[in-house]
Design an enzyme around this catalytic site. Structure first.
Site, PDB file in Angstrom:
ATOM      1  N   LYS A  76       0.854  -1.192   0.000  1.00 29.42           N
ATOM      2  CA  LYS A  76       0.000   0.000   0.000  1.00 29.42           C
ATOM      3  C   LYS A  76       0.889   1.241   0.000  1.00 29.42           C
ATOM      4  O   LYS A  76       1.928   1.262   0.677  1.00 29.42           O
ATOM      5  CB  LYS A  76      -0.868  -0.057   1.256  1.00 29.42           C
ATOM      6  CG  LYS A  76      -1.966   0.963   1.385  1.00 29.42           C
ATOM      7  CD  LYS A  76      -2.798   0.645   2.619  1.00 29.42           C
ATOM      8  CE  LYS A  76      -3.982   1.579   2.780  1.00 29.42           C
ATOM      9  NZ  LYS A  76      -4.844   1.175   3.935  1.00 29.42           N
ATOM     10  N   SER A 152      -9.476   0.744   3.032  1.00 28.87           N
ATOM     11  CA  SER A 152      -8.693   1.633   2.181  1.00 28.87           C
ATOM     12  C   SER A 152      -7.558   0.938   1.438  1.00 28.87           C
ATOM     13  O   SER A 152      -6.917   1.520   0.572  1.00 28.87           O
ATOM     14  CB  SER A 152      -8.103   2.780   3.013  1.00 28.87           C
ATOM     15  OG  SER A 152      -7.230   2.284   4.023  1.00 28.87           O
ATOM     16  N   SER A 176      -9.654  -1.616   7.088  1.00 30.88           N
ATOM     17  CA  SER A 176      -9.064  -1.400   5.773  1.00 30.88           C
ATOM     18  C   SER A 176      -8.272  -2.567   5.212  1.00 30.88           C
ATOM     19  O   SER A 176      -7.858  -2.529   4.056  1.00 30.88           O
ATOM     20  CB  SER A 176      -8.179  -0.144   5.793  1.00 30.88           C
ATOM     21  OG  SER A 176      -8.982   1.001   5.922  1.00 30.88           O
TER      22      SER A 176
END
Length: 462
Positions: A76, A152, A176
């Site tokens: 990420k 996310s 997330s």
């Protein structure tokens, strides 16, 4: 039972494939498929080639190789990567100087022999559940390109589901990791709060932030988790916790787990697909008891308050000077959060500790609790509202309905991919949360491994 990552590591260690050859095929897949998914915001090919060549050189010298030697992975884009700008999904960060060091977990993956190939799309500053990023474009669900990937850490889950890489890293503050793992149909692990160090990652909510891996099998997930473990004095929450390897226990065979289903709040806010996913998992794990976490609603409210206050405080100065640079989906919430009274936060922390004690009481009788990870399967990109329990709710925030109460109290959770195959959205997965007692990630992963062995959970890569 193995998985793609461990298979690659064995092939590289045996000489059946070189790490460079594995990398070449991985980069070719990314070039071919990622334009459809929009997982990657950066591909670190030069670095990856250096890391892969170093693995091959070690083998040529007759050295024993580390456990993830030659395994491609991506992170990420809130993890620091040396010489790359840490975007955290935000345009406001694009002019920042490049990172001078790798994040601690990136360093540990490199020590384990894994090969970093890039950074992945996410909701701006990790404040969202859909990865509909207006700066870098939405991440598309590989099982239906018209649907969200979740967030996310949407790019992290979609990259595994789309077969781009076998392992990724993400973060989980309110869900997330678990939300995109559920919607993309992959395995994801949110460890106990404080288990894995966050050093070198862009923060969101310090008292709720967790980091963890995604994988295409329970064994691969355990292998990545084992590589990431270890104390870190630079992260106060992770300064003293010892390494507790999980993969050897999975390889030795499943032990008997006492498993129950979380009802009440977690059933009330579950749609038909979510209820069906829990039924499948409960049957496979012989879970007949239904238990309640009375403070779940209050825990979710506490999570909202803590998130708003800490997130708003973190971004207050830049919101004043760069408001227009911020994501429309999150900037007003950050501004409002910066105005939350301290007394509210104190009360939220008290609620958090009360609900934590309620959960501990359940683990006197059970090792693992099952709950749906998301209330519904992946919604179409752009969806604003959904109907649950006869109520119209905001779609983006409601994807975290079932995850927020659990991360608020810091429990370890493995999300396992289930395929409910209901009449509605039957082509889409919906994961279950396998929730363990504090520091008992081994139980969560053992339950996921058991579901996988029973054929109840699996990754269907496109």
């Amino acid at each position: 039972m193995s998985g793609p990552a461990l298979d690659i590591a064995r092939q590289v260690a045996s000489g059946e494939r070189s790490a460079v050859a594995v990398l070449d095929s991985t980069l070719a897949r990314v070039r071919e498929r990622d334009p459809r998914y929009n997982c990657f915001t950066a591909v670190t090919e030069a670095r990856a080639r250096q890391e892969a060549a170093a693995i091959d050189a070690r083998r040529a010298r007759g050295e024993s190789l580390p456990p993830l030697a030659g395994v491609p992975y991506a992170v990420k884009n809130l993890f620091d990567i040396t010489d790359e700008v840490t975007l955290a999904g935000g345009r406001v960060n694009a002019a920042n100087p490049p990172a001078t060091h790798d994040a601690r977990l990136v360093s540990r993956m490199r020590e384990a022999g894994a090969v970093l190939i890039g950074a992945l799309n996410m909701d701006e500053h990790a404040y969202g559940f859909t990865t509909e990023n207006t700066h870098y474009g939405p991440c598309h669900n590989p099982h239906d390109l018209s649907r969200i990937a979740g967030g996310s850490s949407g790019g992290s889950a979609a990259a595994v589901a789309g077969g781009l890489v076998p392992l990724t890293l993400g973060s989980d503050t309110n869900g997330s990791i678990r939300v995109p793992a559920s919607l993309c149909g992959v395995f994801g692990l949110k460890p106990t709060y404080g288990r894995l160090p966050r050093t070198g990652s862009f923060p969101f909510v310090g008292s709720l932030d967790h980091l963890g891996p995604f994988a295409a099998s329970a064994s691969d997930l355990a292998a990545a988790y084992d590589a990431l473990q270890g104390p870190d004095p630079e992260d106060a929450a992770c300064a003293q916790h010892a390494v507790d390897p999980v993969l050897p226990g999975l390889a030795a065979g499943a032990r008997t787990l006492r498993v129950a289903v979380l009802g009440g709040y977690f059933d009330e806010w579950a749609g038909p697909q979510a209820k069906r996913a829990v039924q499948i998992a409960a049957r496979a794990l012989n879970a007949t008891a239904i238990v309640d976490l009375p403070g779940a609603t209050q825990a979710r409210a506490a999570a909202f308050i803590i998130t708003a206050a800490e997130g708003g405080a973190l971004h207050r100065r830049k919101l004043v000077t760069h408001y227009d640079y911020y994501e429309p989906y999150s900037r007003d919430r950050l501004v409002a959060g910066s105005l939350v009274p301290a007394a509210w936060v104190q009360q939220a922390q008290r609620i958090r500790h009360r609900v934590y004690r309620e959960a501990l009481a359940l683990f006197d009788q059970y090792d693992v609790l099952i709950a749906p990870a998301t209330p519904v399967s992946a919604t179409p990109i752009g969806t604003d509202w959904l109907t649950l329990a006869g109520k119209e709710l905001p779609a983006r925030a409601s994807m975290g309905l079932l995850t927020q109460p659990i991360s608020c109290i810091g429990l370890p959770v493995c999300t396992a991919p289930i395929w409910p195959e209901t009449e509605q959205d039957g082509h889409l997965p919906l994961g279950v949360q396998l929730i363990g007692a504090p520091w008992r990630e081994a139980d969560c992963l053992a339950a996921a491994h058991a579901l996988e062995g029973a054929g109840a959970a699996c990754v269907r890569q496109v």
